[in-house]
Design a protein around this motif. Structure first.
Motif, PDB file in Angstrom:
ATOM      1  N   PHE A 139      86.741  39.271 -54.836  1.00 52.43           N
ATOM      2  CA  PHE A 139      85.807  38.294 -55.295  1.00 52.43           C
ATOM      3  C   PHE A 139      84.261  38.868 -55.300  1.00 52.43           C
ATOM      4  O   PHE A 139      83.890  39.558 -54.391  1.00 52.43           O
ATOM      5  CB  PHE A 139      85.863  36.875 -54.567  1.00 52.43           C
ATOM      6  N   ASP A 140      83.565  38.250 -56.420  1.00 49.04           N
ATOM      7  CA  ASP A 140      82.267  38.869 -56.234  1.00 49.04           C
ATOM      8  C   ASP A 140      81.234  37.547 -56.253  1.00 49.04           C
ATOM      9  O   ASP A 140      81.521  36.496 -56.250  1.00 49.04           O
ATOM     10  CB  ASP A 140      81.848  39.291 -57.792  1.00 49.04           C
ATOM     11  N   PHE A 141      79.848  37.707 -55.771  1.00 53.14           N
ATOM     12  CA  PHE A 141      79.000  36.991 -55.579  1.00 53.14           C
ATOM     13  C   PHE A 141      78.621  36.019 -56.880  1.00 53.14           C
ATOM     14  O   PHE A 141      78.326  36.597 -58.102  1.00 53.14           O
ATOM     15  CB  PHE A 141      77.535  37.344 -55.319  1.00 53.14           C
ATOM     16  N   GLY A 142      78.565  34.675 -56.906  1.00 51.94           N
ATOM     17  CA  GLY A 142      78.278  33.783 -57.973  1.00 51.94           C
ATOM     18  C   GLY A 142      77.135  33.174 -57.744  1.00 51.94           C
ATOM     19  O   GLY A 142      76.276  33.100 -58.559  1.00 51.94           O
ATOM     20  N   TYR A 143      76.835  32.311 -56.427  1.00 52.46           N
ATOM     21  CA  TYR A 143      75.537  31.697 -56.497  1.00 52.46           C
ATOM     22  C   TYR A 143      75.725  31.184 -54.989  1.00 52.46           C
ATOM     23  O   TYR A 143      76.629  31.028 -54.308  1.00 52.46           O
ATOM     24  CB  TYR A 143      75.772  30.316 -57.281  1.00 52.46           C
ATOM     25  N   LEU A 144      74.362  30.940 -54.459  1.00 52.25           N
ATOM     26  CA  LEU A 144      73.915  30.495 -53.236  1.00 52.25           C
ATOM     27  C   LEU A 144      73.412  29.006 -53.242  1.00 52.25           C
ATOM     28  O   LEU A 144      72.318  28.932 -53.720  1.00 52.25           O
ATOM     29  CB  LEU A 144      73.345  31.227 -51.957  1.00 52.25           C
ATOM     30  N   GLN A 145      74.129  27.693 -52.982  1.00 52.37           N
ATOM     31  CA  GLN A 145      73.416  26.593 -53.056  1.00 52.37           C
ATOM     32  C   GLN A 145      73.392  26.031 -51.686  1.00 52.37           C
ATOM     33  O   GLN A 145      74.022  25.879 -50.799  1.00 52.37           O
ATOM     34  CB  GLN A 145      74.440  25.533 -53.746  1.00 52.37           C
ATOM     35  N   THR A 146      71.879  25.888 -51.357  1.00 51.59           N
ATOM     36  CA  THR A 146      71.761  25.552 -50.143  1.00 51.59           C
ATOM     37  C   THR A 146      71.735  23.900 -49.988  1.00 51.59           C
ATOM     38  O   THR A 146      71.869  23.746 -48.742  1.00 51.59           O
ATOM     39  CB  THR A 146      70.236  26.057 -49.615  1.00 51.59           C
ATOM     40  N   GLN A 147      71.416  23.217 -51.104  1.00 53.08           N
ATOM     41  CA  GLN A 147      71.282  21.712 -50.936  1.00 53.08           C
ATOM     42  C   GLN A 147      72.071  21.115 -51.996  1.00 53.08           C
ATOM     43  O   GLN A 147      72.304  21.559 -53.225  1.00 53.08           O
ATOM     44  CB  GLN A 147      69.917  21.493 -51.399  1.00 53.08           C
ATOM     45  N   ILE A 148      72.971  20.287 -51.504  1.00 53.87           N
ATOM     46  CA  ILE A 148      73.626  19.434 -52.399  1.00 53.87           C
ATOM     47  C   ILE A 148      72.922  18.029 -52.450  1.00 53.87           C
ATOM     48  O   ILE A 148      72.569  17.461 -51.677  1.00 53.87           O
ATOM     49  CB  ILE A 148      75.076  19.329 -51.899  1.00 53.87           C
ATOM     50  N   THR A 149      72.642  17.486 -53.718  1.00 51.44           N
ATOM     51  CA  THR A 149      71.837  16.622 -53.863  1.00 51.44           C
ATOM     52  C   THR A 149      72.439  15.104 -53.295  1.00 51.44           C
ATOM     53  O   THR A 149      73.878  15.096 -53.165  1.00 51.44           O
ATOM     54  CB  THR A 149      71.867  16.028 -55.417  1.00 51.44           C
ATOM     55  N   ASN A 150      71.891  14.279 -52.631  1.00 53.53           N
ATOM     56  CA  ASN A 150      72.190  13.209 -51.833  1.00 53.53           C
ATOM     57  C   ASN A 150      72.650  13.513 -50.260  1.00 53.53           C
ATOM     58  O   ASN A 150      72.708  12.638 -49.591  1.00 53.53           O
ATOM     59  CB  ASN A 150      73.396  12.381 -52.436  1.00 53.53           C
ATOM     60  N   SER A 151      72.850  14.661 -49.973  1.00 61.66           N
ATOM     61  CA  SER A 151      73.107  15.105 -48.868  1.00 61.66           C
ATOM     62  C   SER A 151      71.705  15.104 -47.910  1.00 61.66           C
ATOM     63  O   SER A 151      70.808  15.393 -48.646  1.00 61.66           O
ATOM     64  CB  SER A 151      73.844  16.406 -48.444  1.00 61.66           C
ATOM     65  N   PRO A 152      71.732  14.584 -46.688  1.00 58.15           N
ATOM     66  CA  PRO A 152      70.514  14.632 -46.011  1.00 58.15           C
ATOM     67  C   PRO A 152      69.946  15.837 -45.465  1.00 58.15           C
ATOM     68  O   PRO A 152      68.793  16.228 -44.970  1.00 58.15           O
ATOM     69  CB  PRO A 152      70.469  13.760 -44.936  1.00 58.15           C
TER      70      PRO A 152
END
Ligand code: GCU
Ligand code: CA
Length: 741
Positions: free
Chosen positions: A277-290
Motif C-alpha cells: 500500500f501507498d500513502f493516501g492522506y493523513l487526517q488529524t481531525q475528524i469533525t465532531n470529535s473533541p
C-alpha cells in the motif's frame, strides 16, 4: 459482509462483454493459473519508541513477501484458480462472465481507471455471490496458543480486522516487536515494546487457516511529507475498505508521528487486497470529535458495502462515534455521528447480527482484559440511536476469554448467522496468558447476543455452524489470568467459605495462581457440558486440599491434592458426567493455603463426532516408537504418546490398513516445545513428503498436521523420520481418512 456487497454499484460493462467473451472463450477457467486506569496506562501506547527492532526483524523486512502484481491483473489471476465443480452452477455462471470481462479489461491497455474499478467491483460482487456446492467442513480454532500461518510461521497481527473481498477473507493487523519477545519467552512482561514492524495481510477461505500474503505496510512506507511509518511512535487499530469508485483498497490506521503533527488517522491505499500500500492522506481531525486522532478505532463494512470508522475520542474515550468514509475515494473520514456517551470505553468495534448493530467496547484497562459493553441500535440505522449500554452476556464469566475487545467478523451461513468475536490478548504488555488472538463465537439467544467462551471450537464457514472442539477446556479462567491485579474474588470462581485470592507466581512461568485457605475454597459452575468421560487436571502446591467435580445428577468425584513444596501436576481421569451443569470446587483441607493453577476439564470420550476415517494411536501396536511411550503431558488421546528419542533415529511408525487404494488424508497429532521438529513422511519405504511440525509452544499444546499420501489397499507403513538431530515432536496419533481414488 456477504453477497450483497458492492452489488448496488456494480455496472454492466457492456463495452467489454463481446470482445472479452470471444477472446477468452478458450480460457480454461477450471484450470488453476499455474497451478483503566486509563489516565495512567493510556499514554504508554502513545509514547514514541526509539528502540531499534531486533536484527531478525530487519532481516524479515528485507525478505518481505514477494511484490504482488498490482490491481486487476492480480485479481483475475487469483480468481482464475477457482474450480466450477465446487460451486452451484447458478452462482458460477455470473462469476465466470464477470471474470471473462475483467480479464478483458485487464488486458486492454486503453481501459480507463473507471473501467478498471467497475471490472473489479463486478468481479468481486460475483465472487462474493459464489455458493458452495457442498455443506463445507468444520475447522478447528484453538485459543490460548500462539497461532501460525499455513507455512508454519508465527502470525503477528494485532489490533486489526478481517474483511471479506470477493470470496476471500483478508486479515490485517500490526506486527509489533513486543509480540516476538513475548512469544519467545512468555514468562514476563514487555512493557512498551510496541515498535512498529509491519502490517501483514493473510488470506483465508475458512477463517481458520491463514496464508501469509504480503506486508501491505512496513517501516519504510511513506507517511506523507517525507516521513515514514518507521518514524511513528505508534501505529495501530486499523481496517481496510474497498472503494467502488476508485477500485482501490483503503487502509485506515491510527498513527502518532512526531514529524506529522501528532495524532491522526493515516489512510493508505492499494490496488488489490494484498498489494503493497501507498500513502493516501493523513487526517488529524475528524469533525465532531473533541480531540485530534481517535481513542480506539476499527473499520466496519455494512451489508450494502458502505464503510464506517467506529471510534472513541482520544482523551477519556467517553464518546463513541460512527463516521462514514468519503464515498468518492474513501480517503477522508466524514464527520463523526456520536452514538454513545458515558464512561470511557476503548477497543471500540461494531458487529451486525439479525439486522441490528452492536457497538462493543471494553473498560479502559490499557490493553487488558475486560467485559464487553454493548450499545444496541434501536432501529436499522447504523448512525441512528442506540440503547444504553449493557454487558454482553458471557463476557463477565472470564473477562471475554481473557481479552480486550478486538474486532468482529460476521458470517451469514446457509444454516445460521454467527459472529466471530476476535479478542486481543495484548500479552506483550500484560503477561496474561498464551496467544494474542482469542476467537470465540457469538450467537443470538433470545433477544440479545451471547458470547461463548471456549478454549477450542470448530467452525463451518459455509453453514455458519459451530461446536465445542474435542480438546476444549470447559473450565473458564483456568489459568487465573483474567483479573490482572490481586483480588479476593477471582473472576469466574465464587468463594464458598474460608478465603481465596489470586497470587503472583503461577505454574510454568505464568503470572498468577489461585490460592484458597481456612478449610474453604471456591467453585465454578459450568453451565453445560455434553455427556461423556472427562479428565480433570491441574497444577498444585502448598498445603493439601481437594478438587471436587459434581455432575448435573449430583454425582461427585474428588481429586485429592497432597501437599507439595513445588508445583506438581495432579490428574483425575474417567470422570463420567451426564450432560448439563458441572460444578468444580477447589478447597483447602486445613487453615493453610493450597495454590492451584492451569486447571482443565477436558472430554476424553463420548458423543463428540469421531473424525472421518480410522484413528491409530502411537502407543498401540502395531505402531512402533523409537523412544518411550509417555503420558506426562496432558491432552493426548488414548493412554499416551510416542516421545521419540531426540535423534534422527527416533522414528514413529504406524501400520494402517485402508479398505481401498488411493490418496488418503492423514492427520498427525503432535506437540512440540519451543522449536519446530521437521520430519520426512515415509510411506511403504518411500519418502513422499516432509512435515514441518512447527513449535506448539508447550508440550501440552497439541496440534494436528494434515497431509495427503498415496496408500495401497491393505497393509501400509507410514513412518515419520526426523530430519534433524532434535528428533520428532511428541506424537499422539495418526488419523487416516478414507482414500479417494
Ligand atoms: C521434554 C518433554 C518430552 C519431549 C522432550 C523433547 O523432555 O517433556 O515430552 O519429548 O522434551 O524435547 O523431545
Ligand atoms: Ca522427545
Amino acid at each position: 459482509m456477504e453477497g450483497d456487497i458492492l452489488r448496488h454499484r456494480s455496472r454492466a460493462l457492456s463495452k467489454y462483454w463481446k470482445s472479452a467473451a470471444t477472446a477468452l472463450l478458450s480460457l480454461a477457467l477450471a484450470a488453476p493459473a499455474s497451478a483503566s486506569t486509563a489516565a495512567a496506562e493510556a499514554p504508554v501506547k502513545e509514547k514514541p519508541t526509539t528502540q531499534t527492532p531486533a536484527k531478525e526483524l530487519q532481516d524479515q523486512r528485507a525478505a518481505a513477501g514477494p511484490a504482488k502484481e498490482r490491481g486487476l491483473k492480480y485479481l483475475v489471476s487469483d480468481y482464475q484458480t477457482r474450480t466450477p465443480s465446487k460451486y452451484t452452477a447458478r452462482s458460477w455462471a455470473p462469476f465466470a462472465k464477470a471474470l471473462r470481462t475483467a480479464a478483458g479489461v485487464a488486458d486492454d491497455t486503453s481501459a480507463s481507471k473507471s473501467d478498471v474499478a467497475d471490472a473489479k467491483t463486478a468481479l468481486m460482487t460475483a465472487a462474493a455471490d459464489l455458493k458452495a456446492a457442498d455443506e463445507g467442513t468444520f475447522q478447528t480454532i484453538t485459543n490460548d496458543t500462539f497461532w501460525n500461518d499455513t507455512d508454519g510461521n508465527p502470525i503477528y497481527s494485532q489490533g486489526g480486522g478481517v474483511f471479506k473481498f470477493g470470496d476471500t477473507y483478508y486479515w490485517y493487523g500490526v506486527h509489533y516487536t513486543g509480540a516476538e519477545y513475548y512469544r519467545a519467552n512468555p514468562t514476563r512482561k514487555y512493557d512498551g515494546d510496541v515498535s512498529f514492524v509491519s502490517i501483514p495481510v493473510y488470506s483465508s477461505k475458512d477463517l481458520v487457516n491463514w496464508k501469509f500474503e504480503n506486508r501491505v505496510a512496513t517501516r519504510s512506507t511513506d507517511a506523507g511529507s517525507g516521513a515514514t511509518m518507521g518514524g511513528a511512535g505508534w501505529v495501530g487499530r486499523l481496517g481496510v475498505t474497498y472503494n467502488e469508485n476508485t477500485g482501490k483498497y483503503v487502509l485506515a490506521t491510527q498513527m502518532w508521528h512526531p514529524g506529522r503533527g501528532g495524532h491522526g488517522v493515516l489512510l493508505l491505499q492499494g490496488d488489490s487486497p494484498t498489494d503493497t500500500f501507498d500513502f493516501g492522506y493523513l487526517q488529524t481531525q475528524i469533525t465532531n470529535s473533541p480531540t485530534t486522532g481517535t481513542g480506539d478505532q476499527t473499520v466496519f463494512t455494512d451489508d450494502d458495502g458502505k464503510d464506517y470508522l467506529i471510534f472513541s475520542n482520544r482523551e477519556g474515550r467517553s464518546r463513541g462515534f460512527v463516521a462514514k468514509f468519503r464515498e468518492s475515494d474513501s480517503l477522508r473520514i466524514e464527520p463523526g455521528v456520536e452514538i454513545r456517551r458515558g464512561d470511557g470505553r476503548e477497543g471500540n468495534a461494531m458487529f451486525k447480527l439479525d439486522g441490528k448493530y452492536y457497538h462493543a467496547a471494553s473498560d479502559l484497562h490499557g490493553w487488558n482484559t475486560s467485559v464487553n459493553y454493548v450499545n444496541e441500535s434501536t432501529g436499522s440505522d447504523i448512525q441512528g440511536s442506540y440503547s444504553s449500554e449493557y454487558v454482553l452476556a458471557g463476557t463477565e464469566r472470564d473477562y471475554s476469554h481473557v481479552t480486550q475487545t478486538g474486532f468482529f467478523v460476521t458470517v451469514n451461513g446457509t444454516k445460521q448467522n454467527t459472529v466471530i468475536y476476535a479478542g486481543d490478548r495484548w500479552a506483550d504488555f500484560a503477561w496474561n496468558g498464551i496467544g494474542y488472538n482469542q476467537w470465540v463465537p457469538i450467537t443470538k439467544t433470545g433477544a440479545r447476543p451471547q458470547f461463548h467462551s471456549m478454549s477450542q471450537w470448530q467452525f463451518n464457514v459455509t453453514t455458519g455452524e459451530w461446536r465445542a472442539g474435542p480438546a476444549n477446556n470447559y473450565i473458564l479462567n483456568p489459568d487465573i489470568q483474567a483479573d490482572r491485579i490481586i483480588v479476593s474474588n477471582v473472576r469466574g470462581w465464587q468463594r464458598t467459605g474460608g478465603w481465596s485470592t489470586n497470587v503472583e507466581g503461577g505454574a510454568n512461568g505464568s503470572r498468577f495462581a489461585l490460592q484458597v485457605g481456612d478449610s474453604g475454597g471456591v467453585e465454578q459452575r459450568i453451565e453445560s457440558v455434553p455427556a461423556g468421560a472427562y479428565t480433570l487436571s491441574l497444577h498444585a502446591r502448598g498445603s493439601s486440599g481437594q478438587v471436587v467435580v459434581t455432575g448435573a445428577d449430583g454425582s461427585e468425584r474428588t481429586l485429592d491434592v497432597p501437599s507439595s513444596s513445588g508445583w506438581a501436576k495432579r490428574e483425575l481421569t474417567g470422570i463420567e458426567l451426564p450432560s448439563g451443569t458441572v460444578t468444580v470446587t477447589v478447597r483447602a483441607s486445613g487453615s493453610a493455603g493450597v495454590t492451584v493453577d492451569q486447571l482443565s476439564l477436558v472430554k476424553t470420550s463420548g458423543d463428540t463426532p469421531p473424525p472421518a476415517g480410522q484413528r491409530y494411536e502411537a502407543e498401540t501396536a502395531p505402531a512402533e516408537c523409537q523412544g518411550t511411550i509417555d503420558s506426562n503431558h496432558a491432552g493426548f488421546s488414548g493412554s499416551g504418546f510416542c516421545n521419540g528419542n531426540n535423534a534422527a533415529e527416533g522414528v514413529a511408525q504406524f501400520t494402517v490398513t485402508p479398505e481401498a487404494a488411493g490418496t488418503a488424508t492423514l492427520g498427525v497429532r503432535f506437540a512440540n516445545g519451543a522449536s519446530a521438529r521437521p520430519a520426512n513422511l515415509v510411506v511403504n519405504g518411500s519418502t513422499v513428503g516432509n512435515v514441518s511440525f512447527e513449535a506448539t509452544g508447550a508440550w501440552t499444546t497439541w496440534s494436528t498436521k494434515t497431509v495427503t499420501v498415496p496408500l495401497n489397499a491393505g497393509t501400509n507403513t507410514i513412518r515419520l523420520e526426523p530430519t534433524t538431530a532434535a528428533g520428532l515432536p511428541n506424537v499422539d496419533y495418526l488419523d487416516v481418512a478414507a482414500a479417494t481414488a
